[in-house]
Scaffold this active site. Structure first.
Site, PDB file in Angstrom:
ATOM      1  N   LYS A 159     -18.568  17.645 -38.557  1.00 49.50           N
ATOM      2  CA  LYS A 159     -19.105  17.753 -37.213  1.00 49.50           C
ATOM      3  C   LYS A 159     -18.882  19.130 -36.600  1.00 49.50           C
ATOM      4  O   LYS A 159     -19.734  19.655 -35.879  1.00 49.50           O
ATOM      5  CB  LYS A 159     -18.503  16.661 -36.328  1.00 49.50           C
ATOM      6  CG  LYS A 159     -19.049  15.267 -36.626  1.00 49.50           C
ATOM      7  CD  LYS A 159     -18.503  14.255 -35.653  1.00 49.50           C
ATOM      8  CE  LYS A 159     -19.202  12.901 -35.817  1.00 49.50           C
ATOM      9  NZ  LYS A 159     -19.032  12.338 -37.147  1.00 49.50           N
ATOM     10  N   LYS A 192     -13.076  12.311 -32.231  1.00 51.26           N
ATOM     11  CA  LYS A 192     -14.013  11.945 -33.294  1.00 51.26           C
ATOM     12  C   LYS A 192     -13.560  12.552 -34.609  1.00 51.26           C
ATOM     13  O   LYS A 192     -13.179  13.718 -34.674  1.00 51.26           O
ATOM     14  CB  LYS A 192     -15.423  12.461 -32.965  1.00 51.26           C
ATOM     15  CG  LYS A 192     -16.006  11.888 -31.704  1.00 51.26           C
ATOM     16  CD  LYS A 192     -17.242  12.633 -31.245  1.00 51.26           C
ATOM     17  CE  LYS A 192     -18.430  12.382 -32.119  1.00 51.26           C
ATOM     18  NZ  LYS A 192     -19.654  13.005 -31.564  1.00 51.26           N
ATOM     19  N   GLY A 209     -20.921   5.834 -37.829  1.00 51.70           N
ATOM     20  CA  GLY A 209     -20.863   4.392 -37.626  1.00 51.70           C
ATOM     21  C   GLY A 209     -19.760   3.932 -36.700  1.00 51.70           C
ATOM     22  O   GLY A 209     -19.324   2.790 -36.769  1.00 51.70           O
ATOM     23  N   GLY A 210     -19.275   4.848 -35.821  1.00 53.78           N
ATOM     24  CA  GLY A 210     -18.217   4.477 -34.889  1.00 53.78           C
ATOM     25  C   GLY A 210     -16.828   4.506 -35.483  1.00 53.78           C
ATOM     26  O   GLY A 210     -15.848   4.226 -34.793  1.00 53.78           O
ATOM     27  N   GLU A 261     -29.031  12.735 -33.706  1.00 52.74           N
ATOM     28  CA  GLU A 261     -28.575  11.916 -32.587  1.00 52.74           C
ATOM     29  C   GLU A 261     -28.216  12.795 -31.394  1.00 52.74           C
ATOM     30  O   GLU A 261     -27.548  13.821 -31.539  1.00 52.74           O
ATOM     31  CB  GLU A 261     -27.379  11.063 -33.016  1.00 52.74           C
ATOM     32  CG  GLU A 261     -27.676  10.198 -34.235  1.00 52.74           C
ATOM     33  CD  GLU A 261     -26.680   9.083 -34.435  1.00 52.74           C
ATOM     34  OE1 GLU A 261     -25.751   8.958 -33.613  1.00 52.74           O
ATOM     35  OE2 GLU A 261     -26.833   8.328 -35.410  1.00 52.74           O
ATOM     36  N   ARG A 268     -29.253  10.468 -43.822  1.00 57.99           N
ATOM     37  CA  ARG A 268     -29.590   9.282 -44.600  1.00 57.99           C
ATOM     38  C   ARG A 268     -30.608   8.473 -43.818  1.00 57.99           C
ATOM     39  O   ARG A 268     -30.936   8.808 -42.678  1.00 57.99           O
ATOM     40  CB  ARG A 268     -28.353   8.426 -44.853  1.00 57.99           C
ATOM     41  CG  ARG A 268     -27.598   8.068 -43.570  1.00 57.99           C
ATOM     42  CD  ARG A 268     -26.425   7.157 -43.801  1.00 57.99           C
ATOM     43  NE  ARG A 268     -25.535   7.047 -42.672  1.00 57.99           N
ATOM     44  CZ  ARG A 268     -25.706   6.273 -41.613  1.00 57.99           C
ATOM     45  NH1 ARG A 268     -26.788   5.525 -41.540  1.00 57.99           N
ATOM     46  NH2 ARG A 268     -24.826   6.222 -40.645  1.00 57.99           N
TER      47      ARG A 268
END
Length: 707
Positions: free
Chosen positions: A149, A191, A197-198, A308, A325
């Site tokens: 990230k 994060k 996916g959380g 996102e 993906r």
């Protein structure tokens, strides 16, 4: 100047790397590599979904399966299937070298990773390239760039994609991360840099909670990604989660297929998605799409990807992450663009051009996807596991699509994600699509495990959701309405009693029809005497409320029922259908139709307003043979799972709320805490051991306050 120079060198090296990789490992426009046999390196509904498209395209399919999935639907659907190891994913679906061995043995030219597992594993993508197997996904450098990230934020900033500021540095000490959080200002988001996916994600509202949340996020990140490097960002309150579906090919063509709104979430995971996002102007929609395409171009992206964004209340948007993906929620994008993204994936992977360019892609109608999970919404959305004793769904058609990897009789395994299915609907506009969704949810009936179906129905019918007023805090903000206490009506008790009476009469008639003994009370000639002036009491319980229903048979299929001080005229009929009973009940002047499933000492009634579970009275001797699970005063497992960490030892004094055990269930971490102050008497499990729901984990002796 030094920092800028290093950045330019890094970017130049990355650009050369990506160009070189594409030259070496992707098909050219004139030299295509047809895919005749495809291995799907995944399980469940995504494996089945890929197989359906592959079969339509004439591509043979190869499945892989663990011990737990030997009889799974995706195994039955495939042309060939190969065993790859024990149930835990680390020993089966995450073993890239084993999956490539299967690909070689089966003669598969390509591997589709689905989503999750190896789909964003750069090492696996590189292994495929080295073996000459087509990886149905983006180039490894793109996965690497977007998988970290902190790196992806810098690349997006340089590509003029708006980002949220934060700390993405190398100093990972607790103290430094906390200092940076204080600088940013609470609330902050912790994060995992390799997250998704959380997983490995925590929202921290105040400084005193930072360290405990950081440690929890690190443990979960190590378990999910093998990496506990963290980043800290400002948490935008009341944000919307809006993502854009993009696609690129090997010929430098890029498109976006509009956006999806995935704002309504629990446990930082999506639960209901829709496309397009409600309330956006075409200008904002176009800006989002163009920013997403810039993101794809910046990393030389190929195939299906999702960019996102966080969208604030003024419709300003900021890059959050890129999922390299196919996404779980891709069907809603397919529904509004009339495309098959898996077909696009296979064509692009084989070297073909995109089937459509940007001007060819039209937005039509509106689509919702509701994720149906084995979980307990009222119990904090704790995931569940167990057999699907009954499973019936709405009939798929042009407006309804069901993506699933299970059938009636299958089991939701503790080892994998507890998603049962995705219910996808389409309508001419948002209102139409929402009506289709709510009607379809009432027809999705499951017995055997707790599910979120009724909760999804509450969401879909909530006034704010119906107007499109959504954000990531939607569930907490509307907690009281979404979890309002549901009290069963007296009419519902009458329906249940009627179903039991009609079912009993049906059974008697079946015995009568089969009797050949004229002296038997079940001989057909004796049937007119049955139910003559019958009066009985049926005890039922629902949602903690117990009622006695006094049933008087009046003859002619009519009853008088008394419940809760009221009296009702009741009649109706029952039609057996497979393992269910279709009940039409008239209670006074109201006629209702519902589906009834009998499960031992329970009666499940599925109505147009959701499902109800009625408990029948149990004989005293059966109660005595039963027995509670767990020990009073002890900590028990709230769900099936695997012990990750034991925090306490025998003899240790703990206060109420102190952590005792850390569990991993359905790939999520759960901390089991002391319900009261006490002394630990015995720890019954060690890390690595599997436990069933309601298993006693720690025996405790409660501390008695003499004051």
């Amino acid at each position: 100047m030094i920092t800028l120079s290093r950045r330019c060198c890094y970017q130049g090296w990355q650009s050369v790397w990506r160009h070189s990789y594409r030259q070496q490992h992707t098909p050219s426009g004139t030299s295509r590599r047809p895919i005749n046999k495809l291995l799907i390196a995944n399980r469940g509904e995504i494996a089945c979904r890929v197989m359906r498209t592959a079969r339509r395209m004439g591509v043979r399919t190869v499945a892989v399966f663990s011990d737990a999935d030997r009889h799974a639907l995706h195994v039955d659907m495939a042309d060939e299937a190969y065993h790859i190891g024990p149930a835990p994913s680390q020993e089966s679906y995450l073993r890239g070298e084993k999956i490539l061995q299967v690909a070689r043995a089966a003669g598969a030219q390509a591997v589709h990773p689905g989503y999750g597992f190896l789909s964003e594993n750069v090492e696996f993508a590189e292994m495929c390239a080295q073996e000459g197997v087509i990886f149905v996904g983006p180039p490894a450098p793109a996965i690497r760039d977007m998988g970290i990230k902190s790196t992806s934020k810098q690349i997006m900033s340089d590509a003029n994609v708006p980002i949220v500021g934060g700390y993405h540095g190398d100093d990972q000490s607790n103290e430094r991360l906390r200092q940076e959080a204080d600088k940013i200002g609470f609330p902050v988001m912790i994060k995992a840099v390799r997250g998704g996916g959380g997983k490995g994600m925590r929202i921290v509202m105040q400084t005193e909670d930072f360290e405990s949340q950081l440690e929890s996020a690190r443990r979960e990140a190590i378990k999910s990604f093998g990496d506990d490097v963290m980043m800290v960002e400002k948490y935008v309150q009341r944000p919307r989660h809006v993502e854009v579906q993009i696609f690129g090919d090997h010929h430098n063509n890029y498109v976006y297929l509009f956006e999806r709104d995935c704002s309504v979430q629990r446990r930082h995971q999506k639960i209901i998605e829709e496309a397009p996002a409600p309330g956006l102007t075409w200008e904002v929609r176009r800006s989002l799409g163009e920013a997403a395409v810039r993101a794809g171009r910046a990393v030389g992206y190929v195939g299906a990807g999702t960019v996102e964004f966080i969208l604030d209340e003024s419709h300003n948007f900021y890059f959050m992450e890129m999922n390299t993906r196919l996404q779980v929620e891709h069907p809603v994008s397919e529904m509004i663009t009339n495309t098959d993204l898996v077909e696009w994936q296979l064509k692009v992977a084989a070297g073909e051009r995109l089937p459509l360019l940007q001007d060819d892609i039209k937005l039509s109608g509106h689509s919702f996807e509701a994720r149906i999970y084995a979980e307990d919404p009222k119990g904090g959305f704790l995931p569940g596991a167990g057999p699907l004793q009954h499973l019936s769904t709405p009939e798929p058609d042009a407006h309804i699509r069901i993506e699933t990897g299970v059938r009636q009789g299958d089991e939701v395994s503790v080892h994998y994600d507890p998603m049962i299915a995705k219910l996808v609907v389409w309508g001419h506009d948002r209102t139409h699509a929402l009506n289709v969704l709510t009607a379809a949810l009432t027809q999705y009936n499951i017995v055997g495990v707790n599910t979120n179906v009724d909760f999804l129905l509450s969401l879909a019918t909530h006034p704010s959701f119906k107007t499109g007023d959504v954000n990531t805090d939607f569930i907490p903000a509307h907690q009281h309405q979404l979890f309002a206490e549901c009290i069963p009506s007296h009419q519902l008790y009458c329906q249940a009693a009627l179903a039991l009476e009609l079912s009993r009469e049906h059974d008697v008639m079946m015995m009568c029809a089969g009797s050949r003994d004229p002296t038997s009370p079940f001989y057909p000639a004796t049937t007119p005497a049955l139910n003559h002036t019958v009066c009985r009491t049926i005890s039922l319980a629902c949602e903690g409320q117990e009622e006695a229903v006094h049933v008087h048979y009046l003859g002619g299929g009519k009853y008088r029922m008394g419940v809760g001080g009221g009296s009702y005229d009741v009649s109706g009929h029952l039609v057996p259908h497979n393992d269910t009973l279709l009940l039409t009940a008239a209670v006074d002047a109201t006629i209702t139709r519902s589906k009834v499933v009998r499960d031992h000492h329970h009666l499940h009634i599925f109505t147009q307003n959701g499902g109800w579970k009625m408990s029948l009275a149990v004989a005293k001797f059966e109660k005595e043979l039963g027995g509670g699970s767990g020990v009073a005063g002890s900590a028990v497992a709230p769900m099936p799972g695997v012990i990750e960490k034991v925090v306490v030892a025998p003899g240790q004094v703990v206060a109420a709320g102190d952590p005792l055990v850390v569990m991993i269930a359905m790939k999520m971490e759960y901390v089991i805490k002391a319900g009261h102050a006490g002394v630990v008497e015995k720890v019954l499990f060690t890390p690595g051991e599997s436990v069933a729901k309601n298993t006693t984990l720690v025996k405790m002796k409660e501390t008695v306050n003499d004051n």
